[in-house]
Design a protein around this motif. Structure first.
Motif, PDB file in Angstrom:
ATOM      1  N   ASP A  32       0.838  -1.196   0.000  1.00 47.81           N
ATOM      2  CA  ASP A  32       0.000   0.000   0.000  1.00 47.81           C
ATOM      3  C   ASP A  32       0.874   1.247   0.000  1.00 47.81           C
ATOM      4  N   GLY A  33       0.497   2.234  -0.805  1.00 52.71           N
ATOM      5  CA  GLY A  33       1.237   3.493  -0.829  1.00 52.71           C
ATOM      6  C   GLY A  33       2.003   3.749  -2.108  1.00 52.71           C
ATOM      7  N   MET A  34       2.009   2.790  -3.039  1.00 49.70           N
ATOM      8  CA  MET A  34       2.691   3.014  -4.306  1.00 49.70           C
ATOM      9  C   MET A  34       1.914   4.056  -5.111  1.00 49.70           C
ATOM     10  N   PRO A  35       2.565   5.134  -5.546  1.00 56.33           N
ATOM     11  CA  PRO A  35       1.858   6.190  -6.281  1.00 56.33           C
ATOM     12  C   PRO A  35       1.166   5.672  -7.537  1.00 56.33           C
ATOM     13  N   ALA A  36       0.071   6.310  -7.901  1.00 58.96           N
ATOM     14  CA  ALA A  36      -0.692   5.932  -9.086  1.00 58.96           C
ATOM     15  C   ALA A  36       0.044   6.323 -10.367  1.00 58.96           C
ATOM     16  N   GLY A  37      -0.221   5.579 -11.421  1.00 62.00           N
ATOM     17  CA  GLY A  37       0.299   5.920 -12.744  1.00 62.00           C
ATOM     18  C   GLY A  37       1.665   5.370 -13.058  1.00 62.00           C
ATOM     19  N   PHE A  38       2.246   4.593 -12.147  1.00 59.19           N
ATOM     20  CA  PHE A  38       3.580   4.027 -12.374  1.00 59.19           C
ATOM     21  C   PHE A  38       3.432   2.672 -13.051  1.00 59.19           C
ATOM     22  N   TRP A  39       4.188   2.457 -14.130  1.00 52.05           N
ATOM     23  CA  TRP A  39       4.102   1.199 -14.857  1.00 52.05           C
ATOM     24  C   TRP A  39       5.058   0.174 -14.259  1.00 52.05           C
ATOM     25  N   ILE A  40       4.534  -1.003 -13.909  1.00 53.84           N
ATOM     26  CA  ILE A  40       5.328  -2.085 -13.333  1.00 53.84           C
ATOM     27  C   ILE A  40       5.551  -3.164 -14.379  1.00 53.84           C
ATOM     28  N   ASP A  41       6.800  -3.521 -14.581  1.00 52.36           N
ATOM     29  CA  ASP A  41       7.161  -4.623 -15.467  1.00 52.36           C
ATOM     30  C   ASP A  41       6.991  -5.916 -14.673  1.00 52.36           C
ATOM     31  N   ARG A  42       5.852  -6.564 -14.866  1.00 51.57           N
ATOM     32  CA  ARG A  42       5.550  -7.752 -14.060  1.00 51.57           C
ATOM     33  C   ARG A  42       6.434  -8.943 -14.430  1.00 51.57           C
ATOM     34  N   GLU A  43       6.918  -8.991 -15.661  1.00 46.51           N
ATOM     35  CA  GLU A  43       7.848 -10.057 -16.034  1.00 46.51           C
ATOM     36  C   GLU A  43       9.170  -9.890 -15.298  1.00 46.51           C
ATOM     37  N   ALA A  44       9.609  -8.644 -15.145  1.00 44.60           N
ATOM     38  CA  ALA A  44      10.848  -8.387 -14.404  1.00 44.60           C
ATOM     39  C   ALA A  44      10.674  -8.724 -12.930  1.00 44.60           C
ATOM     40  N   VAL A  45       9.486  -8.452 -12.387  1.00 39.63           N
ATOM     41  CA  VAL A  45       9.203  -8.832 -10.999  1.00 39.63           C
ATOM     42  C   VAL A  45       9.304 -10.343 -10.854  1.00 39.63           C
ATOM     43  N   GLN A  46       8.696 -11.076 -11.793  1.00 41.14           N
ATOM     44  CA  GLN A  46       8.731 -12.535 -11.720  1.00 41.14           C
ATOM     45  C   GLN A  46      10.163 -13.060 -11.818  1.00 41.14           C
ATOM     46  N   HIS A  47      10.954 -12.457 -12.688  1.00 39.82           N
ATOM     47  CA  HIS A  47      12.348 -12.889 -12.825  1.00 39.82           C
ATOM     48  C   HIS A  47      13.107 -12.704 -11.516  1.00 39.82           C
ATOM     49  N   PHE A  48      12.874 -11.576 -10.855  1.00 37.53           N
ATOM     50  CA  PHE A  48      13.568 -11.314  -9.597  1.00 37.53           C
ATOM     51  C   PHE A  48      13.109 -12.291  -8.513  1.00 37.53           C
ATOM     52  N   VAL A  49      11.816 -12.610  -8.489  1.00 39.64           N
ATOM     53  CA  VAL A  49      11.295 -13.593  -7.535  1.00 39.64           C
ATOM     54  C   VAL A  49      11.944 -14.950  -7.775  1.00 39.64           C
ATOM     55  N   ASN A  50      12.184 -15.281  -9.035  1.00 34.91           N
ATOM     56  CA  ASN A  50      12.816 -16.566  -9.364  1.00 34.91           C
ATOM     57  C   ASN A  50      14.210 -16.689  -8.768  1.00 34.91           C
ATOM     58  N   LEU A  51      14.881 -15.575  -8.573  1.00 38.87           N
ATOM     59  CA  LEU A  51      16.234 -15.611  -8.006  1.00 38.87           C
ATOM     60  C   LEU A  51      16.230 -16.093  -6.561  1.00 38.87           C
ATOM     61  N   ARG A  52      15.126 -15.894  -5.857  1.00 35.00           N
ATOM     62  CA  ARG A  52      14.989 -16.333  -4.474  1.00 35.00           C
ATOM     63  C   ARG A  52      14.359 -17.722  -4.387  1.00 35.00           C
ATOM     64  N   ARG A  53      13.807 -18.185  -5.496  1.00 37.72           N
ATOM     65  CA  ARG A  53      12.982 -19.384  -5.520  1.00 37.72           C
ATOM     66  C   ARG A  53      13.739 -20.622  -5.051  1.00 37.72           C
ATOM     67  N   PRO A  54      13.133 -21.452  -4.219  1.00 36.63           N
ATOM     68  CA  PRO A  54      13.777 -22.717  -3.839  1.00 36.63           C
ATOM     69  C   PRO A  54      13.942 -23.619  -5.049  1.00 36.63           C
ATOM     70  N   GLY A  55      15.085 -24.266  -5.129  1.00 36.45           N
ATOM     71  CA  GLY A  55      15.349 -25.159  -6.246  1.00 36.45           C
ATOM     72  C   GLY A  55      15.881 -24.465  -7.475  1.00 36.45           C
ATOM     73  N   TYR A  56      16.055 -23.129  -7.407  1.00 36.93           N
ATOM     74  CA  TYR A  56      16.530 -22.373  -8.573  1.00 36.93           C
ATOM     75  C   TYR A  56      17.998 -22.674  -8.850  1.00 36.93           C
TER      76      TYR A  56
END
Length: 362
Positions: free
Chosen positions: A26-50
């Protein structure tokens, strides 16, 4: 508390072997574009078994977005909610025999303190105390990093500084930090990364674990961020990263090494000032903050992580009935939790700084 931040606030939920993990940012300003594929890639770096140097638990860790974004990925200014399903919990791998003697506590783990505080028996995989909880932090941290980099030109990069007795030599500026996540063990030195991987294989073969240190560098941060006394930059960052499971020490700048130095050897001398009040320093032993306020230099810090508590060796322990037993615990565990903590440290630092910058306005 299950919430972090003041103006940019993350609330996380879920248990290691529950149905899902998740969070609300909560609190992220409106109108900012999020690259959801980049978010997923970063999550994969923490992923167990990666990585073959981490736990054998296999989780896809696919982020499912629930609210706060348009179909194109623009923020609405409303809470951003997301979940990550637990697909490979396998609680039976962590089962311990419960008898009239009670259920055994794992040494160096939260099993005991959760029992003493809440009356909860040891949970499969550690429940809420598991490092699995940090997946929500990494999703939120990935969003914060995009906001910092795109709108403020601030970059955050964590990396493996040390595993066991194997450590980077020299200043962080001598290493290509941008290649950190190209390495198997997230160490920017390719040769040392290979040595760490081989060492961790031996540690696993010995049914043991080892500690490590995660370094983190922030570039592009303006001077004047942070407040004197209680809301000092090092204090806020320490609070953030020391909330990560398994963290045991925090050092800012040269940290503990400063205690063995003379003042003449570690003066960050002032060399020049530009028309825009940007100061050039001769060195950065203090880590980029003075009096709790950023100087405009790189922020430099380290976080030490203890060895993974659960190892496949017999250990003397107590049970929930107070019985003294010897028990060998099973399950799938990292030989060094510091490796998967690298993107977590990066996320907590990014969330802290984004929270501060949103507070002063953008």
């Amino acid at each position: 508390m299950n919430s972090f931040g003041r103006h940019l606030r993350l609330t996380s939920f879920g248990e290691s072997h529950g149905a899902a993990m998740g969070g609300i940012l909560d609190g992220m300003p409106a109108g900012f574009w999020i690259d959801r594929e980049a978010v997923q890639h970063f999550v994969n770096l923490r992923r167990p078994g990666y990585s073959r140097s981490t736990t054998k638990r296999r989780e896809p860790d696919e982020v499912v977005w629930l609210s706060g974004l348009t179909d194109e990925g623009r923020t609405l200014g409303s809470p951003i909610a997301f979940v990550i399903q637990n697909r490979d919990a396998r609680s039976q791998d962590y089962a311990t025999v419960t008898s009239e003697l009670g259920k055994p506590f794992r040494a160096n783990h939260a099993d005991l303190t959760y029992w003493l505080k809440y009356g909860l028996e040891p949970q499969p995989g550690g429940g809420r105390s598991s490092g699995r909880e940090t997946v929500a932090r990494v999703v939120a941290g990935a969003i914060a990093q995009q906001w910092l980099e795109q709108l403020r030109g601030v970059t955050v990069q964590a990396f493996i500084q040390q595993v066991g007795t194997l450590s980077l030599s020299g200043d962080y500026t001598t290493y290509p930090l941008e290649h950190t996540y190209d390495r198997l063990c997230y160490c920017p030195d390719e040769t040392l990364d290979e040595e760490i991987a081989a060492y961790l294989t031996k540690v696993q073969d010995d049914r043991d674990s080892v500690g490590g240190v995660v370094g983190c560098v922030v570039c592009g941060l303006p001077a004047g961020l942070g407040d004197p006394v209680f809301d000092r930059i090092p204090a806020l960052l320490s609070y953030a990263v020391m909330s990560i499971p398994g963290s045991r020490a925090f050092a800012f700048g040269d940290g503990f090494d400063l205690a063995g130095q003379r003042g003449s050897a570690v003066l960050d001398e002032l060399l020049a000032m530009s028309d825009t009040d940007e100061v050039t320093f001769g060195s950065n032993h203090n880590g980029g903050a003075l009096g709790g306020i950023t100087t405009g230099q790189d922020l430099v810090m380290e976080v030490a992580f203890k060895p993974t508590p659960t190892i496949a060796r017999p250990q003397h322990t107590l049970t929930t009935e107070g019985a003294s037993v010897t028990h060998t615990f099973t399950g799938r565990h990292d030989p060094c939790i510091a490796l998967r903590a690298v993107p977590v440290v990066q996320s907590m630092v990014a969330l802290t700084l984004a929270d501060l910058l949103i507070a002063v306005g953008d």
